[in-house]
Design a protein around this motif. Structure first.
Motif, PDB file in Angstrom:
ATOM      1  N   ALA A   1       0.878  -1.242   0.019  1.00 45.00           N
ATOM      2  CA  ALA A   1      -0.031  -0.078   0.077  1.00 45.00           C
ATOM      3  C   ALA A   1       0.744   1.115   0.136  1.00 45.00           C
ATOM      4  O   ALA A   1       0.122   2.246  -0.340  1.00 45.00           O
ATOM      5  CB  ALA A   1      -0.921   0.028   1.078  1.00 45.00           C
ATOM      6  N   LEU A   2       2.195   1.124   0.121  1.00 44.67           N
ATOM      7  CA  LEU A   2       2.848   2.264   0.290  1.00 44.67           C
ATOM      8  C   LEU A   2       3.021   2.939  -0.998  1.00 44.67           C
ATOM      9  O   LEU A   2       3.430   4.090  -1.190  1.00 44.67           O
ATOM     10  CB  LEU A   2       4.278   1.827   0.692  1.00 44.67           C
ATOM     11  N   ARG A   3       2.935   1.949  -2.294  1.00 43.22           N
ATOM     12  CA  ARG A   3       3.083   2.398  -3.675  1.00 43.22           C
ATOM     13  C   ARG A   3       1.884   2.559  -4.404  1.00 43.22           C
ATOM     14  O   ARG A   3       1.003   1.692  -3.946  1.00 43.22           O
ATOM     15  CB  ARG A   3       3.904   1.225  -4.226  1.00 43.22           C
TER      16      ARG A   3
ATOM     17  N   GLY B   1      -2.471 -11.503  -6.149  1.00 49.73           N
ATOM     18  CA  GLY B   1      -1.582 -12.184  -7.511  1.00 49.73           C
ATOM     19  C   GLY B   1      -2.246 -11.405  -8.821  1.00 49.73           C
ATOM     20  O   GLY B   1      -1.318 -11.039  -9.633  1.00 49.73           O
ATOM     21  N   PRO B   2      -3.420 -11.578  -9.180  1.00 43.24           N
ATOM     22  CA  PRO B   2      -3.774 -11.054 -10.494  1.00 43.24           C
ATOM     23  C   PRO B   2      -3.886  -9.574 -10.658  1.00 43.24           C
ATOM     24  O   PRO B   2      -3.596  -8.944 -11.743  1.00 43.24           O
ATOM     25  CB  PRO B   2      -5.351 -11.679 -10.247  1.00 43.24           C
TER      26      PRO B   2
ATOM     27  N   ALA C   1      -9.508  -7.362   1.764  1.00 41.88           N
ATOM     28  CA  ALA C   1     -10.796  -7.677   1.656  1.00 41.88           C
ATOM     29  C   ALA C   1     -10.891  -8.989   1.635  1.00 41.88           C
ATOM     30  O   ALA C   1     -11.964  -9.830   2.241  1.00 41.88           O
ATOM     31  CB  ALA C   1     -11.440  -7.068   0.342  1.00 41.88           C
ATOM     32  N   ALA C   2     -10.343  -9.732   0.483  1.00 44.33           N
ATOM     33  CA  ALA C   2     -10.274 -11.213   0.441  1.00 44.33           C
ATOM     34  C   ALA C   2      -9.825 -11.988   1.841  1.00 44.33           C
ATOM     35  O   ALA C   2     -10.605 -12.987   2.281  1.00 44.33           O
ATOM     36  CB  ALA C   2      -9.344 -11.812  -0.651  1.00 44.33           C
ATOM     37  N   ILE C   3      -9.110 -11.587   2.585  1.00 45.54           N
ATOM     38  CA  ILE C   3      -8.873 -12.046   4.153  1.00 45.54           C
ATOM     39  C   ILE C   3     -10.162 -11.852   4.815  1.00 45.54           C
ATOM     40  O   ILE C   3     -10.564 -12.723   5.728  1.00 45.54           O
ATOM     41  CB  ILE C   3      -7.841 -11.352   4.767  1.00 45.54           C
ATOM     42  N   GLY C   4     -10.760 -10.700   4.615  1.00 43.73           N
ATOM     43  CA  GLY C   4     -12.034 -10.555   5.431  1.00 43.73           C
ATOM     44  C   GLY C   4     -13.145 -11.574   5.040  1.00 43.73           C
ATOM     45  O   GLY C   4     -13.802 -12.104   6.101  1.00 43.73           O
ATOM     46  N   VAL C   5     -13.222 -11.705   3.841  1.00 42.02           N
ATOM     47  CA  VAL C   5     -14.219 -12.798   3.554  1.00 42.02           C
ATOM     48  C   VAL C   5     -14.045 -14.145   3.757  1.00 42.02           C
ATOM     49  O   VAL C   5     -14.699 -14.795   4.361  1.00 42.02           O
ATOM     50  CB  VAL C   5     -14.396 -12.634   2.003  1.00 42.02           C
TER      51      VAL C   5
ATOM     52  N   ARG D   1      -3.889  -1.101  -5.058  1.00 43.22           N
ATOM     53  CA  ARG D   1      -4.931  -1.736  -5.249  1.00 43.22           C
ATOM     54  C   ARG D   1      -4.997  -3.185  -4.797  1.00 43.22           C
ATOM     55  O   ARG D   1      -5.938  -3.742  -4.405  1.00 43.22           O
ATOM     56  CB  ARG D   1      -5.506  -1.521  -6.784  1.00 43.22           C
ATOM     57  N   ALA D   2      -3.839  -3.805  -5.101  1.00 44.55           N
ATOM     58  CA  ALA D   2      -3.644  -5.185  -4.929  1.00 44.55           C
ATOM     59  C   ALA D   2      -3.563  -5.402  -3.351  1.00 44.55           C
ATOM     60  O   ALA D   2      -4.505  -6.458  -2.877  1.00 44.55           O
ATOM     61  CB  ALA D   2      -2.273  -5.730  -5.390  1.00 44.55           C
TER      62      ALA D   2
END
Length: 212
Positions: free
Chosen positions: A63-65, A137-138, A78-82, A71-72
């Motif tokens: 997130a620093l960049r 990854g994507p 978000a995926a961790i949360g789900v 975005r990744a």
């Protein structure tokens, strides 16, 4: 007709028993295999993956960049949360599989981590690690392989340290992949709604045939 239905009902039950026996055998094979060079590293990795600390640290670094990297990071969190919510609030409460039994005379007690109080199925650590890797990854392909390998290592570490059966890890990986797919699909839909274009795809970390 009744006999045929009875036989059809017995097939799934027998299959489940066979899978459970295989799962137990794989777990026991790990517990009696001496791996002194790996024990300490896997124990530390398993503990470091508690509450997805490793993934959150990586996300913070990404997130620093700005741009694709940030975005990744957002997609991964978000995926961790789900994945975590689904594994802990749904999967574990529905299945309620007991944790593996660790005998007092275990040949390698030094590799163990504290036994969690929650149910064993599915592996929440694996679900979160795989979800993070498969979502990031994507969006940021440069980290696909490292994160995939890390997710595999986290999954195996949970078996190696005696807190999960291999089947728990496989289920966690499937759940994590599904969580990442849902997040990427939602992000693609959002992008498409906002700009008229956008796509997302999910790739499962290549764990080969091993699982934790």
């Amino acid at each position: 007709m009744i006999d045929r239905r009875t036989r059809q009902q017995r097939v799934p039950q027998g299959l489940l028993r066979d899978l459970a026996s295989l799962d137990q055998a794989l777990y026991e094979a790990v517990t009696v295999t001496s791996t002194p060079a790996l024990d300490s590293a896997l124990r530390r990795l398993s503990a470091a993956a508690d509450h997805s600390k490793i993934s959150f640290l990586i996300a913070a670094t990404l997130a620093l960049r700005p741009g694709r990297s940030r975005r990744a990071a957002v997609l991964g969190v978000a995926a961790i949360g789900v994945a975590s919510t689904t594994a802990n609030l749904l999967g574990k409460r529905l299945v309620r599989r007991p944790r593996p039994h660790r005998a007092e005379d275990s040949p390698f007690p030094g590799r163990h981590v504290p036994m969690p109080a929650s149910a064993s199925f599915p592996s929440g650590h694996t679900a979160s690690a795989v979800a993070f890797a498969a979502a990031v990854g994507p969006a940021f392909p440069a980290v696909t392989v490292p994160l995939g390998l890390l997710a595999c290592a986290v999954g195996y570490s949970r078996v190696h340290t005696g807190v999960h059966y291999p089947g728990d890890v496989v289920a966690g990986a499937v759940l994590g992949t599904g969580a990442a797919a849902a997040v990427l699909a939602a992000a693609a839909h959002w992008d498409g709604s906002g700009s008229g274009s956008g796509s997302g795809s999910v790739g499962r970390p290549n764990c080969g045939s091993s699982a934790r």
